[in-house]
Enzyme design. Sequence first.
Site, mmCIF file in Angstrom:
data_model
loop_
_atom_site.group_PDB
_atom_site.id
_atom_site.type_symbol
_atom_site.label_atom_id
_atom_site.label_comp_id
_atom_site.label_asym_id
_atom_site.label_seq_id
_atom_site.Cartn_x
_atom_site.Cartn_y
_atom_site.Cartn_z
ATOM 1 N N GLY A 192 1.347 -6.748 -6.873
ATOM 2 C CA GLY A 192 0.074 -6.015 -6.994
ATOM 3 C C GLY A 192 0.122 -4.911 -8.033
ATOM 4 O O GLY A 192 -0.637 -3.940 -7.952
ATOM 5 N N PHE A 229 -4.652 -0.544 -8.614
ATOM 6 C CA PHE A 229 -4.731 0.915 -8.773
ATOM 7 C C PHE A 229 -3.370 1.584 -8.498
ATOM 8 O O PHE A 229 -2.769 2.210 -9.389
ATOM 9 C CB PHE A 229 -5.817 1.417 -7.810
ATOM 10 C CG PHE A 229 -5.872 2.889 -7.587
ATOM 11 C CD1 PHE A 229 -5.842 3.794 -8.643
ATOM 12 C CD2 PHE A 229 -5.999 3.390 -6.288
ATOM 13 C CE1 PHE A 229 -5.917 5.162 -8.413
ATOM 14 C CE2 PHE A 229 -6.085 4.744 -6.053
ATOM 15 C CZ PHE A 229 -6.031 5.630 -7.108
ATOM 16 N N THR A 242 -1.306 1.402 5.094
ATOM 17 C CA THR A 242 -2.369 2.403 5.102
ATOM 18 C C THR A 242 -2.419 3.149 6.440
ATOM 19 O O THR A 242 -1.965 2.617 7.458
ATOM 20 C CB THR A 242 -3.721 1.688 4.869
ATOM 21 O OG1 THR A 242 -4.790 2.531 5.247
ATOM 22 C CG2 THR A 242 -3.847 0.433 5.716
ATOM 23 N N ASP A 243 -3.021 4.336 6.438
ATOM 24 C CA ASP A 243 -3.207 5.055 7.709
ATOM 25 C C ASP A 243 -4.341 4.441 8.528
ATOM 26 O O ASP A 243 -4.505 4.765 9.704
ATOM 27 C CB ASP A 243 -3.478 6.550 7.455
ATOM 28 C CG ASP A 243 -4.749 6.823 6.659
ATOM 29 O OD1 ASP A 243 -5.358 5.863 6.128
ATOM 30 O OD2 ASP A 243 -5.139 8.002 6.545
ATOM 31 N N GLU A 244 -5.116 3.532 7.894
ATOM 32 C CA GLU A 244 -6.255 2.949 8.613
ATOM 33 C C GLU A 244 -5.808 2.084 9.785
ATOM 34 O O GLU A 244 -6.608 1.786 10.680
ATOM 35 C CB GLU A 244 -7.146 2.149 7.649
ATOM 36 C CG GLU A 244 -7.681 3.023 6.527
ATOM 37 C CD GLU A 244 -8.784 2.377 5.705
ATOM 38 O OE1 GLU A 244 -9.479 1.482 6.212
ATOM 39 O OE2 GLU A 244 -8.938 2.779 4.543
ATOM 40 N N TYR A 270 -9.997 -5.389 7.257
ATOM 41 C CA TYR A 270 -8.949 -4.907 6.341
ATOM 42 C C TYR A 270 -7.814 -4.245 7.109
ATOM 43 O O TYR A 270 -6.649 -4.623 6.981
ATOM 44 C CB TYR A 270 -9.544 -3.914 5.329
ATOM 45 C CG TYR A 270 -8.489 -3.088 4.615
ATOM 46 C CD1 TYR A 270 -7.584 -3.677 3.733
ATOM 47 C CD2 TYR A 270 -8.384 -1.702 4.843
ATOM 48 C CE1 TYR A 270 -6.596 -2.916 3.101
ATOM 49 C CE2 TYR A 270 -7.409 -0.945 4.210
ATOM 50 C CZ TYR A 270 -6.522 -1.560 3.339
ATOM 51 O OH TYR A 270 -5.536 -0.814 2.718
ATOM 52 N N LYS A 303 -3.856 -5.356 7.674
ATOM 53 C CA LYS A 303 -2.709 -4.514 7.272
ATOM 54 C C LYS A 303 -1.827 -4.229 8.492
ATOM 55 O O LYS A 303 -0.598 -4.207 8.396
ATOM 56 C CB LYS A 303 -3.187 -3.197 6.646
ATOM 57 C CG LYS A 303 -3.879 -3.319 5.305
ATOM 58 C CD LYS A 303 -3.006 -3.888 4.199
ATOM 59 C CE LYS A 303 -1.919 -2.944 3.743
ATOM 60 N NZ LYS A 303 -1.189 -3.485 2.555
HETATM 61 N N1 LIG Z 1 -6.240 2.609 -2.239
HETATM 62 C C1 LIG Z 1 -5.885 3.330 -1.188
HETATM 63 O O1 LIG Z 1 -6.474 4.387 -0.926
HETATM 64 C C2 LIG Z 1 -4.729 2.898 -0.313
HETATM 65 C C3 LIG Z 1 -4.244 3.790 0.651
HETATM 66 C C4 LIG Z 1 -3.145 3.420 1.427
HETATM 67 C C5 LIG Z 1 -2.563 2.177 1.232
HETATM 68 N N2 LIG Z 1 -3.048 1.330 0.307
HETATM 69 C C6 LIG Z 1 -2.368 0.036 0.119
HETATM 70 O O2 LIG Z 1 -1.767 0.083 -1.158
HETATM 71 C C7 LIG Z 1 -1.756 -1.217 -1.751
HETATM 72 C C8 LIG Z 1 -2.402 -1.163 -3.108
HETATM 73 O O3 LIG Z 1 -3.729 -0.698 -2.961
HETATM 74 P P1 LIG Z 1 -4.686 -0.536 -4.241
HETATM 75 O O4 LIG Z 1 -5.740 0.410 -3.879
HETATM 76 O O5 LIG Z 1 -3.865 -0.324 -5.451
HETATM 77 O O6 LIG Z 1 -5.317 -2.001 -4.307
HETATM 78 P P2 LIG Z 1 -6.104 -2.703 -5.498
HETATM 79 O O7 LIG Z 1 -7.189 -3.504 -4.827
HETATM 80 O O8 LIG Z 1 -6.470 -1.739 -6.560
HETATM 81 O O9 LIG Z 1 -5.026 -3.697 -6.135
HETATM 82 C C9 LIG Z 1 -4.510 -4.792 -5.453
HETATM 83 C C10 LIG Z 1 -3.734 -5.651 -6.441
HETATM 84 O O10 LIG Z 1 -3.164 -6.751 -5.701
HETATM 85 C C11 LIG Z 1 -3.388 -7.950 -6.424
HETATM 86 N N3 LIG Z 1 -3.475 -9.070 -5.477
HETATM 87 C C12 LIG Z 1 -4.453 -9.268 -4.540
HETATM 88 N N4 LIG Z 1 -4.221 -10.416 -3.879
HETATM 89 C C13 LIG Z 1 -3.067 -10.930 -4.387
HETATM 90 C C14 LIG Z 1 -2.300 -12.091 -4.107
HETATM 91 N N5 LIG Z 1 -2.688 -12.968 -3.166
HETATM 92 N N6 LIG Z 1 -1.169 -12.305 -4.806
HETATM 93 C C15 LIG Z 1 -0.770 -11.428 -5.776
HETATM 94 N N7 LIG Z 1 -1.464 -10.335 -6.099
HETATM 95 C C16 LIG Z 1 -2.597 -10.082 -5.413
HETATM 96 C C17 LIG Z 1 -4.705 -7.731 -7.159
HETATM 97 O O11 LIG Z 1 -4.832 -8.605 -8.265
HETATM 98 C C18 LIG Z 1 -4.602 -6.256 -7.551
HETATM 99 O O12 LIG Z 1 -3.963 -6.117 -8.800
HETATM 100 C C19 LIG Z 1 -2.446 -2.131 -0.758
HETATM 101 O O13 LIG Z 1 -1.466 -2.787 0.007
HETATM 102 C C20 LIG Z 1 -3.264 -1.184 0.106
HETATM 103 O O14 LIG Z 1 -3.450 -1.715 1.409
HETATM 104 C C21 LIG Z 1 -4.116 1.664 -0.471
#
Ligand SMILES: NC(=O)c1ccc[n+]([C@@H]2O[C@H](COP(=O)([O-])OP(=O)(O)OC[C@H]3O[C@@H](n4cnc5c(N)ncnc54)[C@H](O)[C@@H]3O)[C@@H](O)[C@H]2O)c1
Length: 352
Positions: free
Chosen positions: A7, A11, A133-135, A158, A162
């Site tokens: 991933g 972001f 995530t904390d969710e 979601y 997770k």
């Molecule tokens: N954004 C937040 O506030 C937040 C907070 C806590 C935890 N997280 C966790 O952090 C991680 C990253 O979050 P983010 O906000 O960067 O997400 P994002 O949606 O910006 O990016 C997700 C990435 O994963 C890739 N992806 C999706 N499905 C895939 C698959 N089947 N195989 C390979 N790649 C795949 C996508 O192409 C993308 O580049 C996630 O696991 C999310 O649950 C996010």
Amino acid sequence: MRILVTGGAGFIGSAVCRRLVLQTGAAVINVDKLTYAANLASLASIERLETYSFLQSDICNREVVDLAFADYEPDAIIHLAAESHVDRSINGPDAFINTNIVGTYTLLQAARTYYERLPLQRRKQFRFVHVSTDEVYGSLGPDDLFREDTPYRPSSPYSASKAASDHLALAWFRTFGLPVIVSNCSNNYGPYQFPEKLIPLTILNAIDRKPLPVYGDGKNVRDWLHVDDHAAALIKLLHEGKPGEKYNFGGDAQRSNMDVITRICDELDRIIPCAGPRRSLITFVPDRPGHDARYAIDASKANRELGWKPTRTFEQGLAETVRWYLKNRTWWERTRRGVYDGSRLGLLASQH
Ligand SMILES: NC(=O)c1ccc[n+]([C@@H]2O[C@H](COP(=O)([O-])OP(=O)(O)OC[C@H]3O[C@@H](n4cnc5c(N)ncnc54)[C@H](O)[C@@H]3O)[C@@H](O)[C@H]2O)c1
């Protein structure tokens, strides 16, 4: 170190890749399917470096994942690939079940096969950091904090997906001895965030002077953490976290959605004043089904055991983020035109 990041075109993943390559000297292979949420432009600063490589693949594809482990021989994996937007999980949970649960399972199995064949010394050092995530903890009352032992009570497809992936990851530690570490982090914000999430969506709509949607009464509280502080936390976890343990990370910055939205309006008004205040664009819209009232993190374990704490205040980080979106139109303009225009997601048929 050679680190397999999943991933990494998203972001948080792109912030982790940039930090690993540019600041720690680690070599990275980024395995990413490139869904709608990915943007390879987020990796422009490292894409030509020898220490960075990219493999486009779905993490559910066991054959390709096995090949990535065999060819790259990583010392560790930081697993971030996920479907990450709660509203989309309400409209279409399938991709969340597949990527977040089946994908994590596939990676755990591939990592386990690889790990069991490593020589003893490399096995001792190997880590699987599962980013969550904390969710997963559900909704808090007005005063409590999420601790690592808070029971799981996920509300959305979601967060339920997770939660399932966290249970799988820790089971692979307890049953198979795979050195898994789980992180549970609060809401992230910062540069390169796909403009479907609250902060970038509000910034871009406010720049364009479009309505600024507020779900429900706007009083839902999130504990905001800057993405660079999260990336630093994950790298610390990789080196200093204890296998089989969970760590919470948060920004110590509880703000209501309304606070966040009004602050963005005021910040933009200061930088590019216009006829009327941007607060007048605020529009109340139907609430998200199952909307959790409040998230807030007790990050004292990460502070005590890893010496980690956030480096910015929310106000500093938000002001920097607003300026970043103003300066980096090319990064988001194509996405707004071609991928997602900001329209409302996550309503049930009965709410339309
Ligand atoms: N954004 C937040 O506030 C937040 C907070 C806590 C935890 N997280 C966790 O952090 C991680 C990253 O979050 P983010 O906000 O960067 O997400 P994002 O949606 O910006 O990016 C997700 C990435 O994963 C890739 N992806 C999706 N499905 C895939 C698959 N089947 N195989 C390979 N790649 C795949 C996508 O192409 C993308 O580049 C996630 O696991 C999310 O649950 C996010």
